[in-house]
Design a protein around this motif. Structure first.
Motif, PDB file in Angstrom:
ATOM      1  N   ALA A  15       0.846  -1.199   0.000  1.00  0.00           N
ATOM      2  CA  ALA A  15       0.000   0.000   0.000  1.00  0.00           C
ATOM      3  C   ALA A  15       0.880   1.247   0.000  1.00  0.00           C
ATOM      4  CB  ALA A  15      -0.923   0.008   1.215  1.00  0.00           C
ATOM      5  N   TYR A  16       0.459   2.230  -0.769  1.00  0.00           N
ATOM      6  CA  TYR A  16       1.128   3.532  -0.781  1.00  0.00           C
ATOM      7  C   TYR A  16       0.157   4.574  -0.237  1.00  0.00           C
ATOM      8  CZ  TYR A  16       4.738   1.495  -3.747  1.00  0.00           C
ATOM      9  OH  TYR A  16       5.759   0.723  -4.239  1.00  0.00           O
ATOM     10  N   ARG A  17       0.657   5.429   0.624  1.00  0.00           N
ATOM     11  CA  ARG A  17      -0.186   6.470   1.215  1.00  0.00           C
ATOM     12  C   ARG A  17      -0.209   7.677   0.285  1.00  0.00           C
ATOM     13  NH1 ARG A  17      -0.566   6.547   7.465  1.00  0.00           N
ATOM     14  NH2 ARG A  17      -1.725   4.719   6.760  1.00  0.00           N
ATOM     15  N   ILE A  18      -1.413   8.074  -0.120  1.00  0.00           N
ATOM     16  CA  ILE A  18      -1.598   9.216  -1.009  1.00  0.00           C
ATOM     17  C   ILE A  18      -2.141  10.376  -0.183  1.00  0.00           C
ATOM     18  CG2 ILE A  18      -2.661  10.030  -3.136  1.00  0.00           C
ATOM     19  CD1 ILE A  18      -0.843   7.594  -3.492  1.00  0.00           C
ATOM     20  N   TRP A  19      -1.357  11.439  -0.048  1.00  0.00           N
ATOM     21  CA  TRP A  19      -1.740  12.601   0.755  1.00  0.00           C
ATOM     22  C   TRP A  19      -2.540  13.582  -0.083  1.00  0.00           C
ATOM     23  CZ3 TRP A  19      -0.741  12.098   5.828  1.00  0.00           C
ATOM     24  CH2 TRP A  19       0.260  11.197   6.204  1.00  0.00           C
ATOM     25  N   ASP A  20      -3.543  14.236   0.542  1.00  0.00           N
ATOM     26  CA  ASP A  20      -4.377  15.153  -0.231  1.00  0.00           C
ATOM     27  C   ASP A  20      -3.687  16.490  -0.499  1.00  0.00           C
ATOM     28  OD1 ASP A  20      -4.465  16.140   2.323  1.00  0.00           O
ATOM     29  OD2 ASP A  20      -6.635  15.962   2.598  1.00  0.00           O
ATOM     30  N   ARG A  21      -2.711  16.846   0.343  1.00  0.00           N
ATOM     31  CA  ARG A  21      -1.924  18.064   0.105  1.00  0.00           C
ATOM     32  C   ARG A  21      -0.600  17.936   0.863  1.00  0.00           C
ATOM     33  NH1 ARG A  21      -6.183  19.658   3.354  1.00  0.00           N
ATOM     34  NH2 ARG A  21      -7.297  20.433   1.514  1.00  0.00           N
ATOM     35  N   PRO A  22       0.434  18.687   0.478  1.00  0.00           N
ATOM     36  CA  PRO A  22       1.743  18.554   1.142  1.00  0.00           C
ATOM     37  C   PRO A  22       1.687  18.769   2.652  1.00  0.00           C
ATOM     38  CG  PRO A  22       1.975  19.791  -0.890  1.00  0.00           C
ATOM     39  CD  PRO A  22       0.508  19.586  -0.695  1.00  0.00           C
ATOM     40  N   SER A  23       0.892  19.716   3.109  1.00  0.00           N
ATOM     41  CA  SER A  23       0.850  20.006   4.542  1.00  0.00           C
ATOM     42  C   SER A  23       0.259  18.857   5.353  1.00  0.00           C
ATOM     43  CB  SER A  23       0.032  21.275   4.797  1.00  0.00           C
ATOM     44  OG  SER A  23      -1.303  21.119   4.316  1.00  0.00           O
ATOM     45  N   SER A  24      -0.464  17.968   4.685  1.00  0.00           N
ATOM     46  CA  SER A  24      -1.084  16.844   5.394  1.00  0.00           C
ATOM     47  C   SER A  24      -0.049  15.906   5.987  1.00  0.00           C
ATOM     48  CB  SER A  24      -1.993  16.063   4.437  1.00  0.00           C
ATOM     49  OG  SER A  24      -3.054  16.873   3.986  1.00  0.00           O
ATOM     50  N   ARG A  25       1.125  15.863   5.376  1.00  0.00           N
ATOM     51  CA  ARG A  25       2.196  15.004   5.893  1.00  0.00           C
ATOM     52  C   ARG A  25       2.618  15.436   7.308  1.00  0.00           C
ATOM     53  NH1 ARG A  25       5.073  11.985   2.034  1.00  0.00           N
ATOM     54  NH2 ARG A  25       4.322  12.279  -0.107  1.00  0.00           N
ATOM     55  N   ILE A  26       2.406  16.734   7.648  1.00  0.00           N
ATOM     56  CA  ILE A  26       2.741  17.242   8.981  1.00  0.00           C
ATOM     57  C   ILE A  26       1.528  17.181   9.899  1.00  0.00           C
ATOM     58  CG2 ILE A  26       3.535  19.266  10.277  1.00  0.00           C
ATOM     59  CD1 ILE A  26       5.040  20.135   7.742  1.00  0.00           C
ATOM     60  N   LEU A  27       0.360  17.599   9.382  1.00  0.00           N
ATOM     61  CA  LEU A  27      -0.840  17.667  10.208  1.00  0.00           C
ATOM     62  C   LEU A  27      -1.282  16.309  10.720  1.00  0.00           C
ATOM     63  CD1 LEU A  27      -3.002  20.275   8.230  1.00  0.00           C
ATOM     64  CD2 LEU A  27      -1.929  20.581  10.463  1.00  0.00           C
ATOM     65  N   SER A  28      -1.237  15.311   9.857  1.00  0.00           N
ATOM     66  CA  SER A  28      -1.750  13.988  10.220  1.00  0.00           C
ATOM     67  C   SER A  28      -1.000  13.366  11.390  1.00  0.00           C
ATOM     68  CB  SER A  28      -1.733  13.056   9.000  1.00  0.00           C
ATOM     69  OG  SER A  28      -2.226  11.780   9.333  1.00  0.00           O
ATOM     70  N   PRO A  29       0.349  13.296  11.348  1.00  0.00           N
ATOM     71  CA  PRO A  29       1.046  12.704  12.499  1.00  0.00           C
ATOM     72  C   PRO A  29       0.907  13.534  13.774  1.00  0.00           C
ATOM     73  CG  PRO A  29       2.622  13.526  10.881  1.00  0.00           C
ATOM     74  CD  PRO A  29       1.287  13.569  10.242  1.00  0.00           C
ATOM     75  N   ILE A  30       0.781  14.885  13.648  1.00  0.00           N
ATOM     76  CA  ILE A  30       0.588  15.725  14.836  1.00  0.00           C
ATOM     77  C   ILE A  30      -0.758  15.385  15.480  1.00  0.00           C
ATOM     78  CG2 ILE A  30       0.151  18.083  15.625  1.00  0.00           C
ATOM     79  CD1 ILE A  30       2.233  19.038  13.600  1.00  0.00           C
ATOM     80  N   GLN A  31      -1.805  15.286  14.666  1.00  0.00           N
ATOM     81  CA  GLN A  31      -3.127  14.970  15.192  1.00  0.00           C
ATOM     82  C   GLN A  31      -3.163  13.567  15.800  1.00  0.00           C
ATOM     83  OE1 GLN A  31      -5.304  15.756  11.619  1.00  0.00           O
ATOM     84  NE2 GLN A  31      -5.737  17.898  12.186  1.00  0.00           N
ATOM     85  N   ALA A  32      -2.442  12.602  15.167  1.00  0.00           N
ATOM     86  CA  ALA A  32      -2.388  11.253  15.718  1.00  0.00           C
ATOM     87  C   ALA A  32      -1.657  11.243  17.064  1.00  0.00           C
ATOM     88  CB  ALA A  32      -1.705  10.322  14.723  1.00  0.00           C
ATOM     89  N   SER A  33      -0.611  12.064  17.180  1.00  0.00           N
ATOM     90  CA  SER A  33       0.143  12.138  18.442  1.00  0.00           C
ATOM     91  C   SER A  33      -0.700  12.761  19.547  1.00  0.00           C
ATOM     92  CB  SER A  33       1.426  12.951  18.241  1.00  0.00           C
ATOM     93  OG  SER A  33       2.278  12.328  17.298  1.00  0.00           O
ATOM     94  N   LEU A  34      -1.437  13.808  19.184  1.00  0.00           N
ATOM     95  CA  LEU A  34      -2.304  14.450  20.175  1.00  0.00           C
ATOM     96  C   LEU A  34      -3.398  13.496  20.646  1.00  0.00           C
ATOM     97  CD1 LEU A  34      -2.706  18.041  18.665  1.00  0.00           C
ATOM     98  CD2 LEU A  34      -1.491  17.405  20.765  1.00  0.00           C
ATOM     99  N   ALA A  35      -3.869  12.645  19.723  1.00  0.00           N
ATOM    100  CA  ALA A  35      -4.889  11.658  20.098  1.00  0.00           C
ATOM    101  C   ALA A  35      -4.345  10.703  21.150  1.00  0.00           C
ATOM    102  CB  ALA A  35      -5.349  10.889  18.863  1.00  0.00           C
ATOM    103  N   SER A  36      -3.069  10.370  21.046  1.00  0.00           N
ATOM    104  CA  SER A  36      -2.449   9.492  22.036  1.00  0.00           C
ATOM    105  C   SER A  36      -2.321  10.186  23.379  1.00  0.00           C
ATOM    106  CB  SER A  36      -1.065   9.044  21.548  1.00  0.00           C
ATOM    107  OG  SER A  36      -1.172   8.309  20.346  1.00  0.00           O
TER     108      SER A  36
END
Length: 476
Positions: A15-36
């Protein structure tokens, strides 16, 4: 795993991860970390996880691919562009990790993947030969002994002493093929490399591949040239959108490929391999009946042969006789044989196209010809419920060997059939819709003539060509 199994894959996915925009590469892991931090089971944690996953989608380049390849086997991998062929080869070559599933390869793997891969553009050809040998585990001293053989096979002259960045694409492939096949690999993976180079180099490559196969080397070959896969590979795997559609004898799998190529909306699951009657009427119309349809013992048993079909037609019978209509399985060189085949039409078809292909004992297509190529007169429309019967005459001016038979039925629009001579070969082929094919029927034998004139052997090589020799001048 059986001792003669060299390659084995089980549920292989990538599987390859397709990001909807360049900034998503930063936002997604930050939001996942905050969820933890807040706790993934808390309302705010679940909301953050939902937002984190909304920034991307996963693209499955491969989805649950499973197959095995035995020692000494030539295995083809085919499919449309984007089907996952190169991804699968990279995983087998060890240059890419799968997302899930497992695979095993036994022995030394040599791979010809992207053009120039494994070469340092600044190094000379000789330096790259030594480098590639080291990568494949061959000591420098041993590669120096094999250097002359590599130079002779690549046949690029003094360029062997020049940086490879000065090479043409053909020269790169020549050198890469020479290196990868001279290190005595247990598994050789080739991605489209045989399509580069002139006919003399291609012939040299196939002779070398045959030598390797006789030693037990597994050949895994990807090519868009279906004739190469059909004539060289024992079996083939068909990929479509990352899914395995079919695995089996290469001629049969190739017919499945043509059905996919024709139908862009094919589902990811394979079509049924045996055609079943669908909308055919109970009352069958029987047309195109020859004056003499042979007796039952003239026909081969096709009950266990897979019919690669789209549900529009199914083959009922394939038979073989001599010119007197007598069942026969052994012919002398030059004898004429009659091949009989019948199809039940399950849905209304336009102008039918039928033909036959003969394969020799090395899997090479000898003759292959259909009604379009003969210019045969065919009905413009055939209704469902019709049974079409055909008699196909072939003069067996072939080499002494055993042969198998492939038959098939297709169709073409009536107006295209009338203008067939106006189209290029590629344009005409694109207008033909394939419906049902059977391969591996037979065998029958072509043997030496008992009372041949001028000599017993009619000709050398695969097939006879019309011609003659005459003395132009006596120099004595």
């Amino acid at each position: 795993m059986a001792s003669d199994t060299v390659i084995s894959t089980s549920g292989l996915s990538k599987a390859y991860r397709i990001w909807d925009r360049p900034s998503s590469r930063i936002l997604s892991p930050i939001q996942a970390s905050l969820a933890s931090v807040f706790g993934q089971r808390t309302p705010i944690g679940r909301k953050l996880l939902e937002r984190a996953s909304s920034h991307y989608r996963d693209f499955l380049a491969l989805n649950g691919v499973s197959f095995e390849v035995k020692r000494g086997e030539s295995f083809g991998i085919i499919g449309r562009n984007g089907s996952g062929k190169s991804t699968l080869l990279q995983i087998l070559a060890g240059t890419l990790r799968p997302t899930s599933g497992s695979f095993s390869v036994r022995g030394k793997v040599a791979a010809l993947l992207e053009l120039g891969s494994g070469f340092n553009p600044e190094f000379t050809g000789i330096e790259n030969v030594i480098l590639n040998g080291a990568i494949l585990g061959v000591p420098r001293s041993e590669m120096m002994k094999r250097l002359k053989a590599v130079e002779e096979f690549a046949d690029i002259g003094d360029f062997i002493h020049q940086p490879v960045k000065t090479y043409s694409s053909g020269m790169l492939v020549r050198l890469a093929f020479a290196v990868q096949t001279m290190v005595d690999p247990d598994i050789l993976i080739i991605d489209e490399a045989l399509s580069v180079g002139d006919v003399f180099f291609q012939q040299k490559c196939f002779r070398r591949l045959e030598e390797l196969r006789e030693r037990g080397t597994v050949i895994v070959l990807v090519s868009h040239g279906m004739n190469i896969i059909e004539q060289y590979c024992d079996r083939a795997l068909l990929l479509h959108r990352g899914n395995v559609v079919s695995i089996g004898p290469s001629p049969e799998v190739i017919k499945q490929f043509y059905l996919i190529h024709r139908d862009a909306s094919l589902p990811t699951k394979p079509r049924p391999r045996s055609a079943k009657p669908t909308n055919a009427t109970n009352k069958k119309r029987d047309i195109s009946v020859p004056n003499e349809w042979p007796e039952e013992r003239a026909f081969f048993d096709i009950s266990k042969i897979n019919q690669v079909a789209d549900g529009s037609a199914r083959c009922l019978a394939v038979g073989l006789t001599d010119t007197a209509g007598e069942p026969k399985r052994r012919f002398e060189q030059g004898e004429t044989a009659y091949f009989y085949y019948a199809y039940e039409i399950l849905t209304d078809l336009e102008t039918p196209v039928v033909g036959i292909v003969l394969f020799n004992n090395r899997g090479i297509i000898v003759p292959g010809k259909n009604t379009l190529e003969y210019g045969s007169v065919m009905p413009e429309r055939v209704p469902a419920g019709t049974i079409l019967r055909f008699r196909h005459r072939i003069k067996l001016e072939l080499e002494v060997a055993f042969y198998t038979i492939e038959v098939g039925i297709a169709s073409i629009a009536a107006h295209d059939a009338r203008m067939a001579d106006q189209f290029s070969h590629d344009d005409l082929t694109a207008r033909v819709r394939r419906h049902c094919h059977l391969t591996g029927i037979g065998p029958f034998e072509v043997c030496y003539r008992l009372h041949g004139k001028p000599v017993q052997l009619l000709h050398h090589g695969i097939a006879n060509l019309d011609g003659g020799v005459e003395l132009l001048r006596d120099s004595t």
